[in-house]
Scaffold this motif. Sequence first.
Motif, mmCIF file in Angstrom:
data_model
loop_
_atom_site.group_PDB
_atom_site.id
_atom_site.type_symbol
_atom_site.label_atom_id
_atom_site.label_comp_id
_atom_site.label_asym_id
_atom_site.label_seq_id
_atom_site.Cartn_x
_atom_site.Cartn_y
_atom_site.Cartn_z
ATOM 1 N N SER A 1 10.892 -51.152 21.418
ATOM 2 C CA SER A 1 12.232 -50.627 21.701
ATOM 3 C C SER A 1 12.145 -49.169 22.131
ATOM 4 N N VAL A 2 13.111 -48.731 22.907
ATOM 5 C CA VAL A 2 13.230 -47.335 23.336
ATOM 6 C C VAL A 2 14.720 -46.991 23.371
ATOM 7 N N LYS A 3 15.049 -45.759 22.918
ATOM 8 C CA LYS A 3 16.457 -45.354 22.882
ATOM 9 C C LYS A 3 16.564 -43.851 23.163
ATOM 10 N N GLN A 4 17.561 -43.480 23.959
ATOM 11 C CA GLN A 4 17.820 -42.071 24.279
ATOM 12 C C GLN A 4 19.282 -41.754 24.011
ATOM 13 N N MET A 5 19.500 -40.762 23.098
ATOM 14 C CA MET A 5 20.857 -40.306 22.834
ATOM 15 C C MET A 5 21.201 -39.182 23.810
ATOM 16 N N ILE A 6 22.428 -39.176 24.293
ATOM 17 C CA ILE A 6 22.884 -38.170 25.251
ATOM 18 C C ILE A 6 24.094 -37.448 24.670
ATOM 19 N N PRO A 7 24.022 -36.104 24.534
ATOM 20 C CA PRO A 7 25.166 -35.359 23.991
ATOM 21 C C PRO A 7 26.385 -35.498 24.883
ATOM 22 N N PHE A 8 27.531 -35.153 24.288
ATOM 23 C CA PHE A 8 28.781 -35.216 25.032
ATOM 24 C C PHE A 8 28.717 -34.294 26.251
ATOM 25 N N PHE A 9 29.448 -34.632 27.292
ATOM 26 C CA PHE A 9 29.419 -33.900 28.553
ATOM 27 C C PHE A 9 29.699 -32.404 28.328
ATOM 28 N N GLY A 10 28.801 -31.565 28.825
ATOM 29 C CA GLY A 10 28.969 -30.110 28.743
ATOM 30 C C GLY A 10 28.363 -29.468 27.516
ATOM 31 N N THR A 11 27.792 -30.273 26.603
ATOM 32 C CA THR A 11 27.236 -29.710 25.370
ATOM 33 C C THR A 11 26.017 -28.833 25.652
ATOM 34 N N ILE A 12 25.129 -29.309 26.495
ATOM 35 C CA ILE A 12 23.911 -28.539 26.796
ATOM 36 C C ILE A 12 24.264 -27.223 27.494
ATOM 37 N N THR A 13 25.224 -27.285 28.419
ATOM 38 C CA THR A 13 25.671 -26.057 29.089
ATOM 39 C C THR A 13 26.267 -25.076 28.087
ATOM 40 N N ASN B 1 17.977 -26.277 26.474
ATOM 41 C CA ASN B 1 18.242 -27.059 27.684
ATOM 42 C C ASN B 1 17.435 -28.351 27.675
ATOM 43 N N THR B 2 17.588 -29.123 26.617
ATOM 44 C CA THR B 2 16.848 -30.381 26.467
ATOM 45 C C THR B 2 17.737 -31.440 25.837
ATOM 46 N N LEU B 3 17.377 -32.674 26.074
ATOM 47 C CA LEU B 3 18.047 -33.803 25.427
ATOM 48 C C LEU B 3 17.387 -34.068 24.080
ATOM 49 N N PRO B 4 18.073 -34.800 23.179
ATOM 50 C CA PRO B 4 17.420 -35.192 21.917
ATOM 51 C C PRO B 4 16.174 -36.017 22.190
ATOM 52 N N ASN B 5 15.293 -36.061 21.209
ATOM 53 C CA ASN B 5 14.041 -36.800 21.376
ATOM 54 C C ASN B 5 14.309 -38.267 21.709
ATOM 55 N N THR B 6 13.504 -38.777 22.623
ATOM 56 C CA THR B 6 13.563 -40.203 22.940
ATOM 57 C C THR B 6 12.890 -40.976 21.815
ATOM 58 N N GLU B 7 13.559 -42.009 21.330
ATOM 59 C CA GLU B 7 13.038 -42.782 20.202
ATOM 60 C C GLU B 7 12.319 -44.027 20.714
ATOM 61 N N PHE B 8 11.088 -44.198 20.253
ATOM 62 C CA PHE B 8 10.300 -45.391 20.576
ATOM 63 C C PHE B 8 10.042 -46.153 19.283
ATOM 64 N N GLY B 9 10.062 -47.479 19.384
ATOM 65 C CA GLY B 9 9.802 -48.303 18.211
ATOM 66 C C GLY B 9 8.931 -49.495 18.559
ATOM 67 N N ALA B 10 8.156 -49.940 17.589
ATOM 68 C CA ALA B 10 7.293 -51.116 17.767
ATOM 69 C C ALA B 10 7.231 -51.865 16.444
ATOM 70 N N MET C 1 28.150 -38.809 20.507
ATOM 71 C CA MET C 1 27.010 -38.922 21.406
ATOM 72 C C MET C 1 26.830 -40.397 21.762
ATOM 73 N N ILE C 2 26.489 -40.650 22.978
ATOM 74 C CA ILE C 2 26.258 -42.019 23.439
ATOM 75 C C ILE C 2 24.765 -42.218 23.653
ATOM 76 N N GLY C 3 24.290 -43.399 23.308
ATOM 77 C CA GLY C 3 22.876 -43.686 23.458
ATOM 78 C C GLY C 3 22.646 -44.927 24.289
ATOM 79 N N PHE C 4 21.575 -44.901 25.038
ATOM 80 C CA PHE C 4 21.177 -46.053 25.861
ATOM 81 C C PHE C 4 19.756 -46.444 25.471
ATOM 82 N N GLY C 5 19.542 -47.745 25.340
ATOM 83 C CA GLY C 5 18.214 -48.184 24.929
ATOM 84 C C GLY C 5 17.876 -49.559 25.486
ATOM 85 N N LEU C 6 16.657 -49.960 25.154
ATOM 86 C CA LEU C 6 16.162 -51.256 25.630
ATOM 87 C C LEU C 6 15.251 -51.848 24.561
ATOM 88 N N ASN C 7 15.502 -53.127 24.203
ATOM 89 C CA ASN C 7 14.645 -53.852 23.272
ATOM 90 C C ASN C 7 13.873 -54.928 24.032
#
Length: 411
Positions: free
Chosen positions: A88-100, A60-69, A263-269
């Motif tokens: 930079s920081v990036k978080q991948m999110i599994p497809f809807f319902g995968t964790i369930t 019941n967890t998301l993939p590791n959050t990726e940090f970069g410098a 999987m879709i990921g959201f991040g910020l540079n």
Amino acid sequence: MSFKINNKKATLFLASVFFAFTMQGQNLQEYIETALENNPEVQQFDIKYKRISEKKEEVNTLPNTEFGAGYFVSTPETRTGPQRFKLSVKQMIPFFGTITARENYVSSLADAAYQDIVVVKRKLVTSVAQSYYKLYEVKAKQKVLDENIALLKTYEKLALTSVEVGKASAVDVLRLQIRQNELAQQKEVLREAFLGMQKGFNKLLNQDINTQISVVDSLQIPTKVDKIQPSTLKLHPELVKFDKLYASVEKSEFLNKKEKQPMIGFGLNYVNVEKRTDMNVVDNGKDIIMPMVSLSIPIFNKKNKSISKQNKLQQEEILSQKEQRYNTLESVLYRAVSDRNASIINYRTQLKNLEQAKNAEQILVKSYETGTIDFNDVLDIQELQLKFQTNMITSEVTYYTQSTIINYLIK
């Protein structure tokens, strides 16, 4: 909490399976409860169930959050100034319902593991009960030997009296004494057997091997036996486990389909920019912030197709295993029912024979009054009585031993 409640109910159910067999005393009931509480194999499967259940928190967890410098050794020049470092920081999110789907898969594995607890408890109850009835058999046979030794002592007194009046010889007395010695020897052998079986019984209960075990004084074969419904065998936990395993494969396949989705990921540079000193421009030294969106698609991945094929084959394997196990359990059930019915027939036959032997004994005793007693006949009748009594005990134990097998299968 729900596991503790279900476990308690299962324990009470299993402990009550043999209650009908121990109406003469509560000893077996107490021993069963002790075994269920102390047996390390039960504890082992209990821990295994808890370990598998704990995996629900793991999945019941998301993939590791990726940090970069990064630091620009050679600073690139831009219109608004040189760039110094980048974060930079990036978080991948599994497809809807995968964790369930992962949680449901782990829960299905836990359900299958729980059936192992039920099965091992049933087997333990059966082993404890069967060992208990073996101890009863030894004790009951010792009691019968005591009764026969006492009977032979009575005949010995009659023989001594007959010798005094010249109606019997000293040989008759000696034969009666030899027979007593033989029975005393059998009693000693049974005593040693009981001590050895008692240690094994205590190990089954996981307690000190020298703990004294008490058994009931007598067992009664009921006059009427309930009819067996073989259809209830389909609800046996050994077979239910296969259903749970089949369901877990279905959950695994559903999870596999979810993991095939992107999987879709959201991040910020963030890029640090220093101010220019050679001129003053608009937004001089303004840092760069860049939101990012990424997509992970398993285009060249054959893994999921292979897993789907494996799942299908595993389901076929489970169905074959269930059918084979059902046939085995059904054969065991029919054999146990047949052996139990045979034990009832044997018991009733031996009871009739014993009654006739006692009638013959009474005739011999009455003949003593006329001085015509034959001590050879006395020994023959005594030997027959002992045979019938021990056969009755064996039939009783067979009845209850086979009943434990039947209860294991259909209760």
